[in-house]
Design an enzyme around this catalytic site. Structure first.
Site, PDB file in Angstrom:
ATOM      1  N   ARG A  82      41.438  -5.279  15.893  1.00  0.00           N
ATOM      2  CA  ARG A  82      41.956  -5.653  17.212  1.00  0.00           C
ATOM      3  C   ARG A  82      42.378  -7.105  17.196  1.00  0.00           C
ATOM      4  NH1 ARG A  82      40.470  -4.407  23.195  1.00  0.00           N
ATOM      5  NH2 ARG A  82      42.174  -5.520  24.142  1.00  0.00           N
ATOM      6  N   ARG A  93      45.849  -0.262  21.569  1.00  0.00           N
ATOM      7  CA  ARG A  93      44.802  -0.957  20.832  1.00  0.00           C
ATOM      8  C   ARG A  93      44.047  -0.012  19.919  1.00  0.00           C
ATOM      9  NH1 ARG A  93      42.787  -1.642  26.733  1.00  0.00           N
ATOM     10  NH2 ARG A  93      44.990  -1.834  26.730  1.00  0.00           N
ATOM     11  N   ASP A  96      38.794  -0.818  21.881  1.00  0.00           N
ATOM     12  CA  ASP A  96      38.458  -1.656  23.028  1.00  0.00           C
ATOM     13  C   ASP A  96      36.991  -1.383  23.320  1.00  0.00           C
ATOM     14  OD1 ASP A  96      38.846  -3.429  25.152  1.00  0.00           O
ATOM     15  OD2 ASP A  96      39.300  -1.805  26.538  1.00  0.00           O
TER      16      ASP A  96
END
Length: 156
Positions: A82, A93, A96
């Site tokens: 990330r 992404r 998360d």
């Protein structure tokens, strides 16, 4: 020992593998896993993407402070690839990791806000959270996760 409620989300790469790896790293570095929700497939929230998300919630017993937890989750995100956290704009992404709640703590600082300020608006958080912690109370509203989930579904 504190109980930490952590949201996981991914919409890139090997999504199921990303959730498994993040959960394993959290178990290794943060504390003992008390519960892990089912995996939920959801549409992106706050932005448009062709990539659907996989989301889950993990509940851990941890000796870490909320700030140590935050540091540990950021490090895991970075190690998994990330690049940066959301700066108000959302995007695809690989992983998360969001601190949703730690026990019944209420923290408002530049670095950390607990409970997570948007959790009650997000189906992808409340559905798995209501699954694993239905009777846990939100430290600000006093409502259970089940009640918050039901209210969210009524507002649809």
């Amino acid at each position: 020992m504190a109980t930490a409620y952590i949201g996981l989300g991914t919409n890139m790469g090997d999504k199921r593998g990303n959730l498994i790896r993040a959960s394993a790293l959290l178990a290794e570095r943060v504390g003992d896993v008390l519960a892990l929700s089912s995996v939920y497939e959801t549409e992106p929230w706050g932005f448009e993407s062709e990539n659907r998300f996989l989301n889950a919630v993990i509940v851990l017993s941890t000796p870490l402070s909320p700030w140590e937890l935050l540091d540990a989750t950021r490090l895991i995100e970075i190690e998994m690839g990330r690049i940066g956290k959301s700066d108000g704009s959302y995007h695809d992404r690989i992983i998360d990791i969001d601190l949703l709640m730690v026990d019944d703590l209420v923290i408002r600082s530049e670095r950390l806000t607990l409970p997570h300020p948007l959790m009650r608006e997000r189906r992808f958080v409340m559905e798995p959270l209501a699954e694993v912690a239905p009777d846990t109370r939100h430290p600000v509203s006093g409502k259970t996760m089940r009640e918050l989930w039901e209210a969210l579904m009524e507002d649809k």
